[in-house]
Structure formats: structure tokens, C-alpha cells
Motif scaffolding. Structure first.
Motif, mmCIF file in Angstrom:
data_model
loop_
_atom_site.group_PDB
_atom_site.id
_atom_site.type_symbol
_atom_site.label_atom_id
_atom_site.label_comp_id
_atom_site.label_asym_id
_atom_site.label_seq_id
_atom_site.Cartn_x
_atom_site.Cartn_y
_atom_site.Cartn_z
ATOM 1 N N LYS A 1 0.837 -1.201 0.000
ATOM 2 C CA LYS A 1 0.000 0.000 0.000
ATOM 3 C C LYS A 1 0.870 1.248 0.000
ATOM 4 O O LYS A 1 0.589 2.213 -0.718
ATOM 5 C CB LYS A 1 -0.898 -0.022 1.237
ATOM 6 C CG LYS A 1 -1.857 1.149 1.358
ATOM 7 C CD LYS A 1 -2.753 0.983 2.585
ATOM 8 C CE LYS A 1 -3.787 2.079 2.676
ATOM 9 N NZ LYS A 1 -4.699 1.899 3.832
ATOM 10 N N ILE A 2 1.945 1.240 0.808
ATOM 11 C CA ILE A 2 2.865 2.375 0.858
ATOM 12 C C ILE A 2 3.672 2.456 -0.425
ATOM 13 O O ILE A 2 3.891 3.551 -0.967
ATOM 14 C CB ILE A 2 3.798 2.260 2.079
ATOM 15 C CG1 ILE A 2 2.986 2.239 3.376
ATOM 16 C CG2 ILE A 2 4.807 3.405 2.100
ATOM 17 C CD1 ILE A 2 2.158 3.469 3.607
ATOM 18 N N GLN A 3 4.115 1.306 -0.925
ATOM 19 C CA GLN A 3 4.894 1.295 -2.164
ATOM 20 C C GLN A 3 4.084 1.864 -3.321
ATOM 21 O O GLN A 3 4.577 2.660 -4.124
ATOM 22 C CB GLN A 3 5.354 -0.123 -2.486
ATOM 23 C CG GLN A 3 6.340 -0.202 -3.654
ATOM 24 C CD GLN A 3 7.697 0.367 -3.304
ATOM 25 O OE1 GLN A 3 8.313 -0.030 -2.329
ATOM 26 N NE2 GLN A 3 8.166 1.318 -4.109
ATOM 27 N N GLU A 4 2.818 1.465 -3.404
ATOM 28 C CA GLU A 4 1.964 1.974 -4.470
ATOM 29 C C GLU A 4 1.712 3.471 -4.307
ATOM 30 O O GLU A 4 1.622 4.205 -5.300
ATOM 31 C CB GLU A 4 0.639 1.205 -4.478
ATOM 32 C CG GLU A 4 0.791 -0.239 -4.933
ATOM 33 C CD GLU A 4 -0.491 -1.036 -4.778
ATOM 34 O OE1 GLU A 4 -1.480 -0.466 -4.243
ATOM 35 O OE2 GLU A 4 -0.506 -2.216 -5.174
ATOM 36 N N TYR A 5 1.607 3.916 -3.063
ATOM 37 C CA TYR A 5 1.405 5.347 -2.807
ATOM 38 C C TYR A 5 2.589 6.171 -3.304
ATOM 39 O O TYR A 5 2.407 7.176 -4.004
ATOM 40 C CB TYR A 5 1.186 5.577 -1.305
ATOM 41 C CG TYR A 5 1.155 7.037 -0.901
ATOM 42 C CD1 TYR A 5 0.047 7.831 -1.153
ATOM 43 C CD2 TYR A 5 2.251 7.623 -0.256
ATOM 44 C CE1 TYR A 5 0.006 9.168 -0.790
ATOM 45 C CE2 TYR A 5 2.226 8.953 0.118
ATOM 46 C CZ TYR A 5 1.101 9.717 -0.149
ATOM 47 O OH TYR A 5 1.089 11.047 0.210
#
Length: 252
Positions: A101-105
Motif C-alpha cells: 500500500k505504501i509502495q503503491e502510494y
């Protein structure tokens, strides 16, 4: 037939409600801040970020609405160009957290600033980063010192320090999966920025500075503006076309 029509109306109603919710989120620009679960920390996050949002709106043409507290595990975070994430030694580690989720953000251009809070035992940057249990799973570069050569030092004001209540070194990392013109995706420090910006009902700063002097407070506010502008524009100000204007401002 009546049941089918009723079912379709329910779907339309839910869809309309979702569309309105999305519309509300995208029509204004806001900073998101991670809810820590510690009431005092969360109040300071909201207070400090509310003030810096009003401050940038008064100093630039950028209009930043009130910050929004987010549940980092459950809420959609893609609406926020910048996420402020306070870290405290008393916080429990995030369990079963999806680091994707953080990587995609950050892949989509989002910027996260991790702020180790005053009063915690996280004095050193290494201790702070260990609390970010998913940090070593992110595909990011090694951390480097944030200095006057970084675009963040000139995205609006010209500054060569990045203080909050403390004036310790600050670090940044790039996203390896999407270069984004070498825009820094992760910023981390132990300076307690929201604590430096927070004010009481009489418009007085809530907390004293722990290093430096009152000029540090002004520089901290300028860093807040630079940080938000940077999250919105990236490395735009690193283009050579801006050098004459930057040199002109340096002479003042």
C-alpha cells in the motif's frame, strides 16, 4: 420486477454516495496525518498541520484545506500528496501491515515524512527507522542527508536547515520502482515538526524550541511550506530556467 427496480435504486444510491465522497476528497488539497492512537500526539499533529496549512495559504497561491487524520491500515491514502507520520517509542508495531500500500502510494508520487516525536526514546534516526517495521520491505534507495543542494531547500524559500523543535539532521530516500525525476518519496527526522508549528487558542506557540533560537521557528515554518510545495511540484524548481530568479532572491 419491483424488487429489481428497488435493487437498482439501492445500487445507484450507493454509487452516488461513493462518487460524492470521492468528489469531496479530490476537490481540495489536504495533508494527511497518520493517527497514532496516542491522543496527545494526534492532537498536536492536527494542530500543527492545521497551522502550516493556513500559513502556506497566506504566503503562496496554494490553498491547502484542513488536514485529515487517516487510519493507515484501512483508509485510502491516494488523495493526499503528503502524509505526515509521527513515530513514538510507545507505539506498537503495525501487525499484518501491507507494505505494498505504501509502495503503491509513493509509486504514484506521494511523499511521506516520518517524524520522531519529542519525549520519546527515539533520539537517533536508526532507532526511529526501526519502529517503521515495514521500512526495510520498501523498494527505496539508501538514505542520504537532506542538504542545501536538495530541491526542497529552494522549492519556495531558500533554506539550508530543516528544523522543528530540534534542529537535527534530516534524511531522504528515493523510490526505486519509479524514478519520478528523482523526487524524494520518504523523508525522516527527529525534529518534531508538528510540535514546532502547533499553537494555542491565543495564537501562541504551544511548545518551546529545544535547540537554536527564535529564528529557528521561522525557518521551521519555511521548511513546512517548502515541504508542501515540494510534495505538489516535485523537482520542478531544479530546472535551470529557475536559476536566475533563485540567484536574485539570494542577493536580497
Amino acid at each position: 420486477m419491483i424488487n429489481l427496480i428497488f435493487f437498482l435504486l439501492l445500487i445507484s444510491k450507493d454509487t452516488l454516495a461513493n462518487d460524492l465522497e470521492v468528489s469531496e476528497k479530490i476537490k481540495t488539497t489536504r495533508i494527511g496525518y497518520v493517527i497514532s492512537g496516542n491522543k496527545s500526539i494526534d492532537e498536536v499533529s492536527k494542530n500543527g498541520l492545521s497551522f502550516i496549512s493556513k500559513y502556506i495559504s497566506s504566503k503562496t497561491s496554494t490553498i491547502i484545506d484542513s488536514p485529515i487524520g487517516i487510519n493507515i491500515k484501512e483508509d485510502d491514502i491516494d488523495y493526499y500528496p503528503l502524509i505526515y507520520w509521527p513515530i513514538d517509542s510507545s507505539q506498537q508495531p503495525l501487525l499484518n501491515f501491507n507494505e505494498k500500500k505504501i509502495q503503491e502510494y509513493i509509486n504514484r508520487g506521494g511523499v511521506i515524512i516520518f517524524d520522531c516525536k519529542i519525549g520519546s526514546k527515539l533520539i537517533f534516526i536508526e532507532d526511529c527507522f526501526k519502529k517503521i517495521t515495514f521500512g526495510n520491505k520498501l523498494d527505496i534507495s539508501d538514505f542520504k542527508y537532506l542538504d542545501r543542494n536538495h530541491t526542497m531547500s529552494k522549492s519556495f524559500y531558500l533554506i539550508d536547515e530543516f528544523p522543528g523543535r530540534r534542529n537535527n539532521e534530516v534524511f531522504f530516500a528515493f523510490n526505486n520502482q519509479n524514478q519520478n525525476d528523482q523526487v524524494s518519496s520518504i523523508i525522516i527526522g527527529t525534529n518534531d515538526w508538528s510540535g514546532a508549528w502547533a499553537r494555542d487558542d491565543d495564537d501562541q506557540f504551544l511548545f518551546p524550541l529545544l535547540t537554536g533560537n527564535e529564528n529557528q521557528r521561522l525557518i521551521s515554518l519555511r521548511f513546512g511550506i517548502n515541504l508542501i510545495v515540494y510534495s505538489l511540484t516535485g523537482n520542478y524548481k531544479s530546472d535551470q530556467v529557475h536559476v536566475p530568479e533563485i540567484l536574485k532572491r539570494m542577493k536580497k
